[in-house]
Write a protein that holds these residues in place. Structure first.
Motif, PDB file in Angstrom:
ATOM      1  N   ALA A  53       8.772   8.843  -2.728  1.00  0.00           N
ATOM      2  CA  ALA A  53       8.303   9.140  -1.366  1.00  0.00           C
ATOM      3  C   ALA A  53       8.547  10.595  -0.930  1.00  0.00           C
ATOM      4  O   ALA A  53       7.635  11.220  -0.371  1.00  0.00           O
ATOM      5  CB  ALA A  53       8.917   8.159  -0.377  1.00  0.00           C
ATOM      6  N   ARG A  89      -1.820  10.050   6.992  1.00  0.00           N
ATOM      7  CA  ARG A  89      -0.993   8.907   6.640  1.00  0.00           C
ATOM      8  C   ARG A  89      -1.569   8.194   5.409  1.00  0.00           C
ATOM      9  O   ARG A  89      -0.865   7.746   4.522  1.00  0.00           O
ATOM     10  CB  ARG A  89      -0.925   7.964   7.837  1.00  0.00           C
ATOM     11  N   LYS A  90      -2.907   8.154   5.377  1.00  0.00           N
ATOM     12  CA  LYS A  90      -3.575   7.505   4.240  1.00  0.00           C
ATOM     13  C   LYS A  90      -3.396   8.346   2.964  1.00  0.00           C
ATOM     14  O   LYS A  90      -3.136   7.801   1.888  1.00  0.00           O
ATOM     15  CB  LYS A  90      -5.063   7.339   4.565  1.00  0.00           C
ATOM     16  N   PHE A 122       4.107  12.431  10.162  1.00  0.00           N
ATOM     17  CA  PHE A 122       5.286  11.820   9.542  1.00  0.00           C
ATOM     18  C   PHE A 122       6.438  11.869  10.538  1.00  0.00           C
ATOM     19  O   PHE A 122       6.632  12.895  11.174  1.00  0.00           O
ATOM     20  CB  PHE A 122       5.642  12.614   8.282  1.00  0.00           C
ATOM     21  N   TYR A 143      -0.929  10.260   2.342  1.00  0.00           N
ATOM     22  CA  TYR A 143       0.466  10.068   1.939  1.00  0.00           C
ATOM     23  C   TYR A 143       0.616   8.758   1.166  1.00  0.00           C
ATOM     24  O   TYR A 143       1.244   8.717   0.103  1.00  0.00           O
ATOM     25  CB  TYR A 143       1.353  10.066   3.178  1.00  0.00           C
ATOM     26  N   SER A 144       0.005   7.703   1.704  1.00  0.00           N
ATOM     27  CA  SER A 144       0.103   6.395   1.050  1.00  0.00           C
ATOM     28  C   SER A 144      -0.503   6.425  -0.342  1.00  0.00           C
ATOM     29  O   SER A 144       0.078   5.896  -1.297  1.00  0.00           O
ATOM     30  CB  SER A 144      -0.615   5.337   1.892  1.00  0.00           C
ATOM     31  N   PRO A 196       8.934   3.141  -5.069  1.00  0.00           N
ATOM     32  CA  PRO A 196       8.304   3.947  -4.022  1.00  0.00           C
ATOM     33  C   PRO A 196       9.279   4.821  -3.228  1.00  0.00           C
ATOM     34  O   PRO A 196       8.967   5.958  -2.877  1.00  0.00           O
ATOM     35  CB  PRO A 196       7.660   2.901  -3.112  1.00  0.00           C
ATOM     36  N   ARG A 198      -4.216   9.634  11.001  1.00  0.00           N
ATOM     37  CA  ARG A 198      -4.517   8.498  10.120  1.00  0.00           C
ATOM     38  C   ARG A 198      -4.923   8.984   8.730  1.00  0.00           C
ATOM     39  O   ARG A 198      -4.536   8.390   7.724  1.00  0.00           O
ATOM     40  CB  ARG A 198      -5.650   7.656  10.706  1.00  0.00           C
ATOM     41  N   VAL A 227       1.801   8.247  -2.663  1.00  0.00           N
ATOM     42  CA  VAL A 227       2.953   7.436  -3.070  1.00  0.00           C
ATOM     43  C   VAL A 227       2.551   6.471  -4.185  1.00  0.00           C
ATOM     44  O   VAL A 227       3.216   6.393  -5.230  1.00  0.00           O
ATOM     45  CB  VAL A 227       3.535   6.635  -1.876  1.00  0.00           C
ATOM     46  N   LEU A 228       1.440   5.778  -3.993  1.00  0.00           N
ATOM     47  CA  LEU A 228       1.007   4.799  -4.986  1.00  0.00           C
ATOM     48  C   LEU A 228       0.686   5.461  -6.333  1.00  0.00           C
ATOM     49  O   LEU A 228       0.991   4.926  -7.395  1.00  0.00           O
ATOM     50  CB  LEU A 228      -0.207   4.017  -4.468  1.00  0.00           C
TER      51      LEU A 228
END
Lengths: 176, 66
Positions: free
Chosen positions: B35, B13-14, B59, B16-17, B31, B10, B20-21
């Motif tokens: 990515a 994943r966070k 991923f 990564y998010s 995006p 998690r 991306v932003l």
């Protein structure tokens, strides 16, 4: 050659299944009960998710069309609707989703899906998300029992054979 | 306190998010275009933390061939 369709393929869209119900969902997805229009809808939604930077789209439940079944404890797939997690989207990941506010990116995705998969006038929406449905951390993708209208059907040929059933008897498909 | 496997995934994943932003803001691109770069960055961090041999299950992995 792998027959495990849950393994991602290079250059292909990846559908993911919720870890807690993974085996059950895989069995359901394999079964012929899952309508091919829902498969196409899910893969199309996965493409839109991917476009927004999500590595995959995670299906948390496969559902039927009626409300009672949606509430039931044991998920039985009538193959017409799927519940999808929004956690994979970068715009949603890590944010507080239960605050009752619609995420603009998800609302945009839902609108796009609704325009592409049009149910018909005065009917339900293919992507259900937001305040009206009380869905903020999930999105429900649904196909009509009798199929989509002509506008959407005109798009079907674009999907190729992604909507076809994958089972030992009816062999074929994307990942083989 | 030790971190569980799920918590680690998690966290990545966070990361990564967020990456991306941040890249979307910086580069003013869609995006989907930034990515892969975000994945590379987070992947490098994963390798730094767990070593190059560890499988990156934060991923969905791309298959070697069809």
């Amino acid at each position: 050659m792998s027959s495990d369709f849950t393994m991602p393929i290079r250059g292909c869209l990846h559908l993911d299944f919720d870890v807690r119900r993974r085996q059950l969902l895989i069995e359901q997805w394999k079964s012929e009960k899952v309508s091919w229009s829902l498969r196409a809808l899910c893969l199309f939604a996965a493409a839109i998710f991917h476009e927004q930077g999500a590595p995959s789209m995670r299906i948390t439940r496969l559902l039927g069309n009626d409300e009672i079944e949606r509430e039931s404890v044991t998920p039985f797939s009538a193959g017409l609707a799927a519940e999808v997690s929004l956690w994979e989207l970068p715009q949603v990941c890590g944010t507080k989703v239960r605050n009752g506010l619609e995420n603009p990116t998800v609302a945009f995705i839902a609108n796009r899906i609704n325009m592409l998969f049009y149910f018909g006038p005065g009917r339900k929406e293919a992507a259900q998300y937001g305040e009206r449905f009380d869905l903020f951390d999930k999105m429900i993708l649904q196909v009509p029992t009798a199929g989509f209208g002509e506008q959407t059907l005109a798009l079907w040929h674009e999907f190729g054979n992604i909507g076809m059933i994958q089972s030992p008897r009816k062999k074929l498909l994307v990942n083989e | 306190m030790t971190e569980t496997r799920t918590q680690t995934l998690r966290r990545y994943r966070k990361l990564y998010s967020e990456s991306v932003l941040k890249l979307v803001d910086e580069k003013k691109q869609a995006p989907a275009l930034v990515a892969p770069l975000a994945k590379q960055k987070v992947s490098a961090q994963w390798q730094q933390e767990f070593g190059t041999g560890a499988s990156e299950d934060w991923f969905p992995e791309q298959a070697k061939e069809n």
